[in-house]
Design a protein around this motif. Sequence first.
Motif, PDB file in Angstrom:
ATOM      1  N   THR A 112      -5.000   3.444 -10.464  1.00 51.31           N
ATOM      2  CA  THR A 112      -6.105   2.756  -9.653  1.00 51.31           C
ATOM      3  C   THR A 112      -7.369   3.649  -9.468  1.00 51.31           C
ATOM      4  O   THR A 112      -7.150   4.723 -10.030  1.00 51.31           O
ATOM      5  CB  THR A 112      -5.846   2.121  -8.136  1.00 51.31           C
ATOM      6  OG1 THR A 112      -6.787   1.354  -7.494  1.00 51.31           O
ATOM      7  CG2 THR A 112      -5.396   3.335  -7.211  1.00 51.31           C
ATOM      8  N   GLU A 115     -12.514   3.745  -5.650  1.00 49.18           N
ATOM      9  CA  GLU A 115     -13.321   2.865  -5.123  1.00 49.18           C
ATOM     10  C   GLU A 115     -12.250   1.627  -4.769  1.00 49.18           C
ATOM     11  O   GLU A 115     -12.647   1.084  -3.695  1.00 49.18           O
ATOM     12  CB  GLU A 115     -14.131   2.228  -6.452  1.00 49.18           C
ATOM     13  CG  GLU A 115     -14.877   0.878  -5.782  1.00 49.18           C
ATOM     14  CD  GLU A 115     -16.102   0.355  -6.889  1.00 49.18           C
ATOM     15  OE1 GLU A 115     -16.327  -0.792  -6.654  1.00 49.18           O
ATOM     16  OE2 GLU A 115     -16.207   1.221  -8.096  1.00 49.18           O
ATOM     17  N   GLU A 116     -11.192   1.234  -5.590  1.00 43.82           N
ATOM     18  CA  GLU A 116     -10.345   0.337  -5.152  1.00 43.82           C
ATOM     19  C   GLU A 116      -9.683   0.791  -3.513  1.00 43.82           C
ATOM     20  O   GLU A 116      -9.532  -0.075  -2.990  1.00 43.82           O
ATOM     21  CB  GLU A 116      -9.332   0.161  -6.082  1.00 43.82           C
ATOM     22  CG  GLU A 116      -9.835  -0.761  -7.682  1.00 43.82           C
ATOM     23  CD  GLU A 116     -10.225  -1.948  -6.904  1.00 43.82           C
ATOM     24  OE1 GLU A 116      -9.613  -2.961  -6.588  1.00 43.82           O
ATOM     25  OE2 GLU A 116     -11.605  -2.226  -7.076  1.00 43.82           O
ATOM     26  N   ASN A 119     -11.986   0.534  -0.891  1.00 47.05           N
ATOM     27  CA  ASN A 119     -12.134  -0.996  -0.573  1.00 47.05           C
ATOM     28  C   ASN A 119     -10.797  -1.555   0.350  1.00 47.05           C
ATOM     29  O   ASN A 119     -11.158  -2.344   1.145  1.00 47.05           O
ATOM     30  CB  ASN A 119     -12.470  -1.668  -1.809  1.00 47.05           C
ATOM     31  CG  ASN A 119     -13.798  -1.542  -2.086  1.00 47.05           C
ATOM     32  OD1 ASN A 119     -14.809  -1.201  -1.378  1.00 47.05           O
ATOM     33  ND2 ASN A 119     -14.058  -1.735  -3.648  1.00 47.05           N
ATOM     34  N   ALA A 120      -9.803  -1.134  -0.242  1.00 49.16           N
ATOM     35  CA  ALA A 120      -8.417  -1.631   0.418  1.00 49.16           C
ATOM     36  C   ALA A 120      -8.377  -0.892   1.918  1.00 49.16           C
ATOM     37  O   ALA A 120      -7.885  -1.775   2.823  1.00 49.16           O
ATOM     38  CB  ALA A 120      -7.322  -1.024  -0.309  1.00 49.16           C
ATOM     39  N   TYR A 128      -5.875  -6.853  -0.360  1.00 52.75           N
ATOM     40  CA  TYR A 128      -6.639  -6.364  -1.389  1.00 52.75           C
ATOM     41  C   TYR A 128      -5.980  -5.939  -2.466  1.00 52.75           C
ATOM     42  O   TYR A 128      -6.363  -5.895  -3.597  1.00 52.75           O
ATOM     43  CB  TYR A 128      -7.567  -5.281  -0.481  1.00 52.75           C
ATOM     44  CG  TYR A 128      -8.648  -4.777  -1.305  1.00 52.75           C
ATOM     45  CD1 TYR A 128      -9.735  -5.633  -1.658  1.00 52.75           C
ATOM     46  CD2 TYR A 128      -8.656  -3.671  -2.428  1.00 52.75           C
ATOM     47  CE1 TYR A 128     -10.895  -5.125  -2.519  1.00 52.75           C
ATOM     48  CE2 TYR A 128      -9.610  -3.437  -3.444  1.00 52.75           C
ATOM     49  CZ  TYR A 128     -10.772  -4.205  -3.312  1.00 52.75           C
ATOM     50  OH  TYR A 128     -11.757  -3.609  -4.341  1.00 52.75           O
ATOM     51  N   MET A 129      -4.900  -5.064  -2.375  1.00 49.53           N
ATOM     52  CA  MET A 129      -4.480  -4.540  -3.254  1.00 49.53           C
ATOM     53  C   MET A 129      -3.478  -5.417  -4.092  1.00 49.53           C
ATOM     54  O   MET A 129      -3.225  -5.270  -5.303  1.00 49.53           O
ATOM     55  CB  MET A 129      -3.060  -3.565  -2.780  1.00 49.53           C
ATOM     56  CG  MET A 129      -3.768  -2.250  -2.167  1.00 49.53           C
ATOM     57  SD  MET A 129      -4.736  -1.110  -3.252  1.00 49.53           S
ATOM     58  CE  MET A 129      -3.590  -0.387  -4.370  1.00 49.53           C
ATOM     59  N   SER A 131      -4.941  -8.568  -4.633  1.00 48.20           N
ATOM     60  CA  SER A 131      -5.893  -9.032  -5.503  1.00 48.20           C
ATOM     61  C   SER A 131      -6.226  -7.912  -6.464  1.00 48.20           C
ATOM     62  O   SER A 131      -6.510  -8.496  -7.767  1.00 48.20           O
ATOM     63  CB  SER A 131      -6.889  -9.287  -4.478  1.00 48.20           C
ATOM     64  OG  SER A 131      -8.052  -9.550  -5.373  1.00 48.20           O
ATOM     65  N   SER A 132      -6.370  -6.852  -6.204  1.00 49.72           N
ATOM     66  CA  SER A 132      -6.499  -5.866  -7.291  1.00 49.72           C
ATOM     67  C   SER A 132      -5.594  -5.562  -8.449  1.00 49.72           C
ATOM     68  O   SER A 132      -5.864  -5.371  -9.424  1.00 49.72           O
ATOM     69  CB  SER A 132      -6.846  -4.243  -6.403  1.00 49.72           C
ATOM     70  OG  SER A 132      -7.137  -3.303  -7.450  1.00 49.72           O
ATOM     71  N   SER A 135      -5.954  -8.762 -10.591  1.00 51.32           N
ATOM     72  CA  SER A 135      -7.329  -8.659 -11.491  1.00 51.32           C
ATOM     73  C   SER A 135      -7.380  -7.511 -12.556  1.00 51.32           C
ATOM     74  O   SER A 135      -8.229  -7.639 -13.334  1.00 51.32           O
ATOM     75  CB  SER A 135      -8.509  -8.544 -10.411  1.00 51.32           C
ATOM     76  OG  SER A 135      -8.219  -7.204  -9.915  1.00 51.32           O
ATOM     77  N   LYS A 137      -7.471  -4.371 -11.746  1.00 51.00           N
ATOM     78  CA  LYS A 137      -8.357  -3.219 -11.244  1.00 51.00           C
ATOM     79  C   LYS A 137      -7.098  -1.966 -11.084  1.00 51.00           C
ATOM     80  O   LYS A 137      -7.516  -0.787 -10.886  1.00 51.00           O
ATOM     81  CB  LYS A 137      -9.095  -3.184 -10.378  1.00 51.00           C
ATOM     82  CG  LYS A 137     -10.265  -4.368 -10.690  1.00 51.00           C
ATOM     83  CD  LYS A 137     -11.283  -4.597  -9.648  1.00 51.00           C
ATOM     84  CE  LYS A 137     -12.182  -5.735 -10.023  1.00 51.00           C
ATOM     85  NZ  LYS A 137     -12.918  -5.929  -8.782  1.00 51.00           N
ATOM     86  N   THR A 138      -6.118  -2.537 -10.604  1.00 54.64           N
ATOM     87  CA  THR A 138      -4.972  -1.578 -10.293  1.00 54.64           C
ATOM     88  C   THR A 138      -3.773  -2.079 -10.887  1.00 54.64           C
ATOM     89  O   THR A 138      -3.541  -3.267 -11.080  1.00 54.64           O
ATOM     90  CB  THR A 138      -4.708  -1.705  -8.761  1.00 54.64           C
ATOM     91  OG1 THR A 138      -5.711  -1.264  -8.024  1.00 54.64           O
ATOM     92  CG2 THR A 138      -3.501  -0.806  -8.325  1.00 54.64           C
TER      93      THR A 138
END
Length: 177
Positions: A112, A115-116, A119-120, A128-129, A131-132, A135, A137-138
């Motif tokens: 990851t 930034e992720e 935000n988490a 959040y994780m 979703s990350s 998507s 991003k992670t």
Amino acid sequence: MMGKKVYLALGILLIAVLFIIAFLYYSLAKPGYEKQEISQPNMTEETVIEESHISYILNELGAYNLHNPSLSSETPKINVKVDDDWYGSEVREGKITTKKSAFDEADLVFYTSSEELKNAIKGNIKEYMTSSISSGKTSLELKASYSTLFSKGYLSLYQELTGKSLTGSIVRIFSQG
């Protein structure tokens, strides 16, 4: 003569069923560790991700429920790569310890960005994780065998984060590892 064979078969069947029930109980039962009280870190744009942030996030994701397999001292280990930095977290009796270095043999790896993670921490970490990860991003990489992941309690953590089942069946667990 025939009666002895029937009793022998029933005895063997009963022992096998009891063994399977005991195995499933010890593998699927949560250890009952209490969640660590880790205060939420303050996040700003200038915040540099540190060991305490990784421990906080893993704790909020439920990693404190990971445990050693029955009759083993092998602890759950998770590596987290944040941008170019590696962190290694180990779970011992519900306590998560993180160091700024990776384990040679981790069970699971998160990839990851800082930034992720920032935000988490600012929001609902699980949502959040999840979703990350969905998507892209992670990402998560399973490093250990399915049987190891199963015996250490990673099933619910993995399923909550990815929405996917770690195992399709008990048979697949043991055929993989």
